[in-house]
Motif scaffolding. Structure first.
Motif, mmCIF file in Angstrom:
data_model
loop_
_atom_site.group_PDB
_atom_site.id
_atom_site.type_symbol
_atom_site.label_atom_id
_atom_site.label_comp_id
_atom_site.label_asym_id
_atom_site.label_seq_id
_atom_site.Cartn_x
_atom_site.Cartn_y
_atom_site.Cartn_z
ATOM 1 N N PRO A 117 1.387 -1.464 -0.298
ATOM 2 C CA PRO A 117 0.457 0.246 -0.003
ATOM 3 C C PRO A 117 0.719 0.777 -0.406
ATOM 4 O O PRO A 117 2.504 0.901 0.699
ATOM 5 N N LYS A 118 0.125 2.961 0.208
ATOM 6 C CA LYS A 118 1.300 3.820 -0.934
ATOM 7 C C LYS A 118 1.562 4.061 1.236
ATOM 8 O O LYS A 118 0.608 3.891 1.890
ATOM 9 N N GLY A 119 2.810 4.316 0.905
ATOM 10 C CA GLY A 119 4.207 4.549 1.440
ATOM 11 C C GLY A 119 4.979 4.749 1.661
ATOM 12 O O GLY A 119 5.802 3.917 0.658
ATOM 13 N N SER A 120 5.503 4.658 2.639
ATOM 14 C CA SER A 120 7.332 3.809 2.872
ATOM 15 C C SER A 120 7.941 3.254 4.350
ATOM 16 O O SER A 120 6.765 3.624 4.910
ATOM 17 N N TYR A 121 8.028 2.208 3.604
ATOM 18 C CA TYR A 121 8.728 0.853 4.828
ATOM 19 C C TYR A 121 9.882 0.550 4.768
ATOM 20 O O TYR A 121 10.735 1.456 4.224
ATOM 21 N N THR A 122 10.366 0.485 6.932
ATOM 22 C CA THR A 122 11.332 -0.501 6.639
ATOM 23 C C THR A 122 10.998 -2.408 6.785
ATOM 24 O O THR A 122 10.046 -2.572 7.290
ATOM 25 N N ARG B 215 17.631 -6.311 10.645
ATOM 26 C CA ARG B 215 16.472 -4.496 9.529
ATOM 27 C C ARG B 215 17.680 -4.877 8.459
ATOM 28 O O ARG B 215 18.728 -4.938 8.844
ATOM 29 N N LEU B 216 16.691 -4.977 7.163
ATOM 30 C CA LEU B 216 17.572 -5.241 5.733
ATOM 31 C C LEU B 216 17.662 -4.356 4.942
ATOM 32 O O LEU B 216 18.441 -4.122 4.416
ATOM 33 N N GLN B 217 16.575 -3.492 5.348
ATOM 34 C CA GLN B 217 16.558 -2.228 3.874
ATOM 35 C C GLN B 217 16.094 -0.671 5.396
ATOM 36 O O GLN B 217 14.747 -1.092 4.828
ATOM 37 N N LYS B 218 16.675 0.463 5.344
ATOM 38 C CA LYS B 218 16.483 1.095 6.203
ATOM 39 C C LYS B 218 14.653 1.813 4.891
ATOM 40 O O LYS B 218 13.968 2.220 5.705
ATOM 41 N N GLN B 219 15.350 1.961 4.455
ATOM 42 C CA GLN B 219 14.096 2.851 3.390
ATOM 43 C C GLN B 219 13.034 2.015 1.999
ATOM 44 O O GLN B 219 14.171 1.588 0.643
ATOM 45 N N VAL B 220 11.669 1.531 2.241
ATOM 46 C CA VAL B 220 11.644 0.605 1.097
ATOM 47 C C VAL B 220 10.140 1.804 0.124
ATOM 48 O O VAL B 220 8.938 1.508 1.445
ATOM 49 N N LYS B 221 10.306 2.480 -0.605
ATOM 50 C CA LYS B 221 9.048 2.908 -1.227
ATOM 51 C C LYS B 221 7.756 2.044 -2.082
ATOM 52 O O LYS B 221 8.187 1.237 -2.412
ATOM 53 N N SER B 222 6.339 2.289 -1.661
ATOM 54 C CA SER B 222 5.841 1.644 -2.578
ATOM 55 C C SER B 222 5.588 1.568 -3.568
ATOM 56 O O SER B 222 4.412 1.589 -4.248
ATOM 57 N N THR B 223 6.220 2.372 -4.337
ATOM 58 C CA THR B 223 6.051 3.291 -5.776
ATOM 59 C C THR B 223 6.090 1.862 -7.077
ATOM 60 O O THR B 223 5.841 2.139 -8.032
#
Length: 340
Positions: free
Chosen positions: A298-303, A316-324
């Motif tokens: 869903p739209k947003g930013s994830y870790t 933690r594998l990736q600090k910032q994951v974008k839903s784009t």
């Protein structure tokens, strides 16, 4: 020739061909071609069989031509003559179809290769070829089949036909993996249950299949109710219960954020390679085995975290994951996308 003195046949046959008339030339070419073939001189056998009149070709001539081409690594050219040999249920068809399958694999035609291996798996003739053909048919069905029911049926048939095979452990492992890629849990369970002397991994999988099938079926029948599961050693199946949509599983979870996010997630339709819980606050994705899976969030930013299914700890594998764009996962494990 009848005395199997093929060196003599070749030398004399080649000498006679230089002075032969058209009336006997075809017979001489055929005998010299087969003698070279028996001796393993495949380049020469091909040269001579190509001199043989096409209108006189039968199954034996096509086999000499096709197998010679195969041994010379001319796989594309070998397909047509080998395929023309197949049909009648006999040793020649089994041998031709077995090598035809390898030709199809070499040129990238997996579907035709699988069909040729199936033809070669007739154990009324050469059992060594039949066993290897059935094993390869199962491997192809698992790796390329898409629908895992075919792979499960072929692999199960292999175990029942060849219970003493050195490949049984591999086949059981493929059955374990095929269950996780199958959408037909009833058939998967029945096949796994029917296997004699199952490995430890297969016994564990059979127990988890029971849990997943029971919880999943009840969840689908009663989507409005809480679904609980209890049996001997049931805490060991906590993640299976959760991912199937069950309620109140026994889990070890160190992260309070994950603990708070899970009740807001719901089970989504599993694909061939993963099981998923999705929600507005994040997602859990489980890959039982290494595969390439795309996750659309869903739209947003994830870790992105990896969850240890035994201890409940997170890494933690990736600090910032974008839903784009979809996130690609490509190894086995349990992964948590925490919405930031």
């Amino acid at each position: 020739y009848r005395e199997q003195n093929y060196d003599y046949v070749i030398s004399e046959g080649e000498r006679l061909l230089e002075q032969s008339t058209s009336a006997v030339r075809s017979d001489l070419v055929r005998i010299v071609a087969e003698s070279h073939f028996i001796k393993g001189n495949y380049s020469q056998s091909l040269n001579y069989i190509l001199m043989y009149p096409a209108e006189l070709y039968g199954r034996q001539e096509n086999y000499i031509k096709g197998y010679s081409l195969y041994r010379l690594a001319r796989y594309d050219d070998a397909i047509e003559p080998l395929a023309s040999v197949c049909g009648t249920k006999d040793h020649l068809t089994q041998n031709a179809s077995y090598h035809l399958a390898d030709c199809y694999l070499r040129v990238g035609d997996v579907k035709s290769a699988s069909a040729a291996f199936a033809m070669a798996s007739d154990d009324n003739f050469d059992r060594v070829i039949a066993e290897d053909a059935l094993l390869n048919q199962g491997r192809l069905a698992f790796e390329y089949g898409g629908v895992m029911n075919e792979a499960l049926n072929v692999l199960n048939r292999y175990l029942h036909k060849y219970p003493e095979s050195v490949h049984c452990a591999e086949v059981q492992s493929l059955i374990v993996a095929a269950y996780y890629k199958s959408n037909n849990y009833d058939l998967a369970y029945d096949i796994i249950k029917s296997i004699e002397n199952p490995s430890k991994d297969l016994r564990t999988t059979r127990q988890k299949v029971c849990v997943y099938r029971a919880v999943s079926e009840y969840r689908q029948a009663h989507p409005e109710k809480a679904v609980t599961y209890f049996s001997q050693n049931y805490p060991a199946y906590g993640w299976a219960i959760l991912l199937a949509g069950g309620s109140c599983p026994t889990l070890r979870i160190e992260s309070e954020s994950l603990l708070a996010a899970i009740p807001q997630m719901t089970t989504t339709l599993s694909d061939a390679d993963s099981y998923r819980l999705m929600g507005e606050k994040g997602a859990l994705v489980y890959l039982p085995k290494a595969a390439t899976v795309e996750v659309t969030l869903p739209k947003g930013s994830y870790t992105l975290y990896e969850v240890d299914m035994k201890t409940g700890s997170t890494k933690r594998l990736q600090k910032q994951v974008k839903s784009t764009q979809p996130t690609v996962l490509n190894r086995a494990g349990l992964f948590w996308f925490e919405k930031r």
